[in-house]
Motif scaffolding. Sequence first.
Motif, PDB file in Angstrom:
ATOM      1  N   GLY A  29       0.799  -1.218   0.000  1.00  0.00           N
ATOM      2  CA  GLY A  29       0.000   0.000   0.000  1.00  0.00           C
ATOM      3  C   GLY A  29       0.830   1.265   0.000  1.00  0.00           C
ATOM      4  N   PHE A  30       0.186   2.342   0.449  1.00  0.00           N
ATOM      5  CA  PHE A  30       0.823   3.653   0.490  1.00  0.00           C
ATOM      6  C   PHE A  30       0.870   4.164   1.921  1.00  0.00           C
ATOM      7  CE2 PHE A  30      -0.683   3.391  -3.838  1.00  0.00           C
ATOM      8  CZ  PHE A  30       0.277   4.064  -4.577  1.00  0.00           C
ATOM      9  N   THR A  31       2.065   4.449   2.400  1.00  0.00           N
ATOM     10  CA  THR A  31       2.203   5.130   3.680  1.00  0.00           C
ATOM     11  C   THR A  31       2.639   6.570   3.411  1.00  0.00           C
ATOM     12  OG1 THR A  31       4.545   4.587   3.965  1.00  0.00           O
ATOM     13  CG2 THR A  31       2.934   2.976   4.765  1.00  0.00           C
ATOM     14  N   ASN A  32       2.585   7.385   4.443  1.00  0.00           N
ATOM     15  CA  ASN A  32       3.050   8.757   4.332  1.00  0.00           C
ATOM     16  C   ASN A  32       4.499   8.788   3.814  1.00  0.00           C
ATOM     17  OD1 ASN A  32       4.481  11.205   5.339  1.00  0.00           O
ATOM     18  ND2 ASN A  32       2.499  11.733   6.206  1.00  0.00           N
ATOM     19  N   GLU A  33       5.345   7.968   4.415  1.00  0.00           N
ATOM     20  CA  GLU A  33       6.754   7.958   4.040  1.00  0.00           C
ATOM     21  C   GLU A  33       6.949   7.485   2.602  1.00  0.00           C
ATOM     22  OE1 GLU A  33      11.056   6.120   5.561  1.00  0.00           O
ATOM     23  OE2 GLU A  33       9.183   5.588   6.591  1.00  0.00           O
ATOM     24  N   GLN A  34       6.189   6.469   2.189  1.00  0.00           N
ATOM     25  CA  GLN A  34       6.330   5.959   0.830  1.00  0.00           C
ATOM     26  C   GLN A  34       5.930   7.005  -0.213  1.00  0.00           C
ATOM     27  OE1 GLN A  34       3.858   2.563   1.375  1.00  0.00           O
ATOM     28  NE2 GLN A  34       5.541   1.174   1.802  1.00  0.00           N
ATOM     29  N   ILE A 208       3.804  21.313  -1.035  1.00  0.00           N
ATOM     30  CA  ILE A 208       3.617  19.862  -1.158  1.00  0.00           C
ATOM     31  C   ILE A 208       3.301  19.307   0.226  1.00  0.00           C
ATOM     32  CG2 ILE A 208       4.617  17.725  -2.061  1.00  0.00           C
ATOM     33  CD1 ILE A 208       6.912  19.462  -3.184  1.00  0.00           C
ATOM     34  N   HIS A 209       2.335  18.405   0.301  1.00  0.00           N
ATOM     35  CA  HIS A 209       2.121  17.745   1.584  1.00  0.00           C
ATOM     36  C   HIS A 209       1.736  16.285   1.387  1.00  0.00           C
ATOM     37  CE1 HIS A 209      -2.447  19.004   1.821  1.00  0.00           C
ATOM     38  NE2 HIS A 209      -2.315  17.878   1.178  1.00  0.00           N
ATOM     39  N   ALA A 210       2.010  15.519   2.422  1.00  0.00           N
ATOM     40  CA  ALA A 210       1.617  14.113   2.479  1.00  0.00           C
ATOM     41  C   ALA A 210       0.927  13.896   3.811  1.00  0.00           C
ATOM     42  CB  ALA A 210       2.836  13.202   2.352  1.00  0.00           C
ATOM     43  N   VAL A 211      -0.258  13.323   3.777  1.00  0.00           N
ATOM     44  CA  VAL A 211      -1.064  13.155   4.992  1.00  0.00           C
ATOM     45  C   VAL A 211      -1.567  11.715   5.071  1.00  0.00           C
ATOM     46  CG1 VAL A 211      -3.060  13.956   6.311  1.00  0.00           C
ATOM     47  CG2 VAL A 211      -1.816  15.564   4.850  1.00  0.00           C
ATOM     48  N   SER A 212      -1.424  11.124   6.234  1.00  0.00           N
ATOM     49  CA  SER A 212      -2.004   9.810   6.480  1.00  0.00           C
ATOM     50  C   SER A 212      -2.565   9.788   7.900  1.00  0.00           C
ATOM     51  CB  SER A 212      -0.949   8.707   6.286  1.00  0.00           C
ATOM     52  OG  SER A 212       0.123   8.891   7.190  1.00  0.00           O
ATOM     53  N   PRO A 219      -3.825  13.590  12.525  1.00  0.00           N
ATOM     54  CA  PRO A 219      -3.263  13.124  11.250  1.00  0.00           C
ATOM     55  C   PRO A 219      -1.733  13.165  11.270  1.00  0.00           C
ATOM     56  CG  PRO A 219      -4.999  14.727  10.884  1.00  0.00           C
ATOM     57  CD  PRO A 219      -4.695  14.756  12.348  1.00  0.00           C
ATOM     58  N   ASP A 220      -1.136  12.249  10.564  1.00  0.00           N
ATOM     59  CA  ASP A 220       0.316  12.240  10.366  1.00  0.00           C
ATOM     60  C   ASP A 220       0.583  13.048   9.107  1.00  0.00           C
ATOM     61  OD1 ASP A 220       2.986  11.725  10.225  1.00  0.00           O
ATOM     62  OD2 ASP A 220       2.781   9.645   9.564  1.00  0.00           O
ATOM     63  N   ALA A 221       1.072  14.271   9.261  1.00  0.00           N
ATOM     64  CA  ALA A 221       1.183  15.186   8.128  1.00  0.00           C
ATOM     65  C   ALA A 221       2.600  15.744   8.007  1.00  0.00           C
ATOM     66  CB  ALA A 221       0.197  16.337   8.278  1.00  0.00           C
ATOM     67  N   ASN A 222       3.090  15.766   6.783  1.00  0.00           N
ATOM     68  CA  ASN A 222       4.379  16.367   6.462  1.00  0.00           C
ATOM     69  C   ASN A 222       4.189  17.301   5.277  1.00  0.00           C
ATOM     70  OD1 ASN A 222       4.919  13.395   7.432  1.00  0.00           O
ATOM     71  ND2 ASN A 222       6.704  14.600   8.011  1.00  0.00           N
ATOM     72  N   ALA A 223       4.934  18.386   5.276  1.00  0.00           N
ATOM     73  CA  ALA A 223       4.780  19.350   4.191  1.00  0.00           C
ATOM     74  C   ALA A 223       6.086  20.092   3.969  1.00  0.00           C
ATOM     75  CB  ALA A 223       3.658  20.339   4.504  1.00  0.00           C
ATOM     76  N   LEU A 244      15.734  22.857   2.855  1.00  0.00           N
ATOM     77  CA  LEU A 244      15.129  21.599   3.293  1.00  0.00           C
ATOM     78  C   LEU A 244      14.673  20.778   2.099  1.00  0.00           C
ATOM     79  CD1 LEU A 244      14.273  20.047   5.899  1.00  0.00           C
ATOM     80  CD2 LEU A 244      12.025  21.137   5.639  1.00  0.00           C
ATOM     81  N   TYR A 245      13.996  21.447   1.163  1.00  0.00           N
ATOM     82  CA  TYR A 245      13.524  20.764  -0.045  1.00  0.00           C
ATOM     83  C   TYR A 245      14.705  20.221  -0.851  1.00  0.00           C
ATOM     84  CZ  TYR A 245      11.559  20.199  -4.723  1.00  0.00           C
ATOM     85  OH  TYR A 245      11.199  19.703  -5.946  1.00  0.00           O
ATOM     86  N   SER A 246      15.773  20.990  -0.912  1.00  0.00           N
ATOM     87  CA  SER A 246      16.970  20.556  -1.644  1.00  0.00           C
ATOM     88  C   SER A 246      17.466  19.195  -1.162  1.00  0.00           C
ATOM     89  CB  SER A 246      18.073  21.602  -1.464  1.00  0.00           C
ATOM     90  OG  SER A 246      19.308  21.146  -1.978  1.00  0.00           O
ATOM     91  N   GLN A 247      17.347  18.955   0.128  1.00  0.00           N
ATOM     92  CA  GLN A 247      17.829  17.711   0.737  1.00  0.00           C
ATOM     93  C   GLN A 247      16.723  16.667   0.884  1.00  0.00           C
ATOM     94  OE1 GLN A 247      21.102  17.288   1.272  1.00  0.00           O
ATOM     95  NE2 GLN A 247      21.394  19.340   0.402  1.00  0.00           N
ATOM     96  N   SER A 248      15.614  16.864   0.163  1.00  0.00           N
ATOM     97  CA  SER A 248      14.462  15.951   0.228  1.00  0.00           C
ATOM     98  C   SER A 248      13.901  15.858   1.647  1.00  0.00           C
ATOM     99  CB  SER A 248      14.829  14.551  -0.280  1.00  0.00           C
ATOM    100  OG  SER A 248      15.216  14.606  -1.643  1.00  0.00           O
ATOM    101  N   GLY A 249      13.964  16.986   2.361  1.00  0.00           N
ATOM    102  CA  GLY A 249      13.446  17.037   3.722  1.00  0.00           C
ATOM    103  C   GLY A 249      12.017  17.534   3.789  1.00  0.00           C
ATOM    104  N   TRP A 250      11.400  17.338   4.942  1.00  0.00           N
ATOM    105  CA  TRP A 250       9.999  17.708   5.150  1.00  0.00           C
ATOM    106  C   TRP A 250       9.840  18.298   6.542  1.00  0.00           C
ATOM    107  CZ3 TRP A 250       6.332  16.612   1.280  1.00  0.00           C
ATOM    108  CH2 TRP A 250       6.811  15.829   0.219  1.00  0.00           C
ATOM    109  N   ILE A 251       8.810  19.107   6.697  1.00  0.00           N
ATOM    110  CA  ILE A 251       8.438  19.639   7.998  1.00  0.00           C
ATOM    111  C   ILE A 251       7.320  18.775   8.574  1.00  0.00           C
ATOM    112  CG2 ILE A 251       7.407  21.599   9.212  1.00  0.00           C
ATOM    113  CD1 ILE A 251       8.679  23.389   7.017  1.00  0.00           C
ATOM    114  N   ASP A 252       7.510  18.294   9.807  1.00  0.00           N
ATOM    115  CA  ASP A 252       6.471  17.515  10.481  1.00  0.00           C
ATOM    116  C   ASP A 252       5.403  18.493  10.958  1.00  0.00           C
ATOM    117  OD1 ASP A 252       4.869  16.022  12.168  1.00  0.00           O
ATOM    118  OD2 ASP A 252       6.548  14.894  13.009  1.00  0.00           O
ATOM    119  N   MET A 253       4.198  18.389  10.407  1.00  0.00           N
ATOM    120  CA  MET A 253       3.141  19.345  10.711  1.00  0.00           C
ATOM    121  C   MET A 253       2.442  19.054  12.036  1.00  0.00           C
ATOM    122  SD  MET A 253       3.460  21.263   8.060  1.00  0.00           S
ATOM    123  CE  MET A 253       1.985  22.275   7.909  1.00  0.00           C
TER     124      MET A 253
END
Length: 253
Positions: A29-34, A208-212, A219-223, A244-253
């Motif tokens: 399936g799909f997780t936030n991290e995936q 960009i955000h990812a939410v699960s 919610p487990d949210a990163n943006a 942060l984006y340059s290093q493929s990083g995310w902010i934990d919301m």
Amino acid sequence: EYEQSIRTRLTFVQAEERLARTDELEGPGFTNEQVREILTSARNHPAELVNDDVVTLCSAVTDWSEYGGDTDTMMQACNILGEWDTRHTIDSVGGHIFYEFWSEAEDLDNLWAVPFDPTDPVNTPNTLNVADSTLVDGVLQALVTGVQELQDNGIALDLPWGEVQFIERNGERIPLPGGSGSMLFSVISARMVEGEGYSSIRAGNSYIHAVSWDSSDCPDANAVLTYSQSTDPASPHYADSTRLYSQSGWIDM
């Protein structure tokens, strides 16, 4: 009934591979991290389709003069493409050679051996038409033209992508992953600046955000906001999220 764009096709390819568990990610399936890893993988789909064949064709050329190219330079370019991971992460080496090549080659006549099939719009057209000698000549000429474009702009062939595509903030060069929507799902649209690289950034990934959800109420949210929150060069938030984006990083919301 209509041929789909490369970006649309790659979107479905990534989803189908995840569901079938045929990608490099672990678990079902799909997780936030995936989801975040899929975005930051920065895959170049035309390269996935044709780069091996392009390398085979260019490796067979012993004299590039008939295409107007310098043999030593073109052999170097071919070797770099052969080692390239077909991605545009900031550490990937060789993507700019394919980038310039594909801008010349993508509209060649009779490019694909397998034409578009409306019953399989995700996977067609595909396969470089290496049986067509005219097409092969066109491909090799496109590679020479692409390499010459890089040389004319003072861009070395063996640079990692992050040294070719970047944005400057207060004199600091911040490498940027991703690339043209004509090749990638993860988009940064940039113009070439002579002597620098793709440093004139026009558009691309922005917010960009990812939410699960898990068993908790939250919610487990990163943006990430790729261009950062402030337009004031004196602000601490003028370039922090871009780094942060340059290093493929995310902010934990």
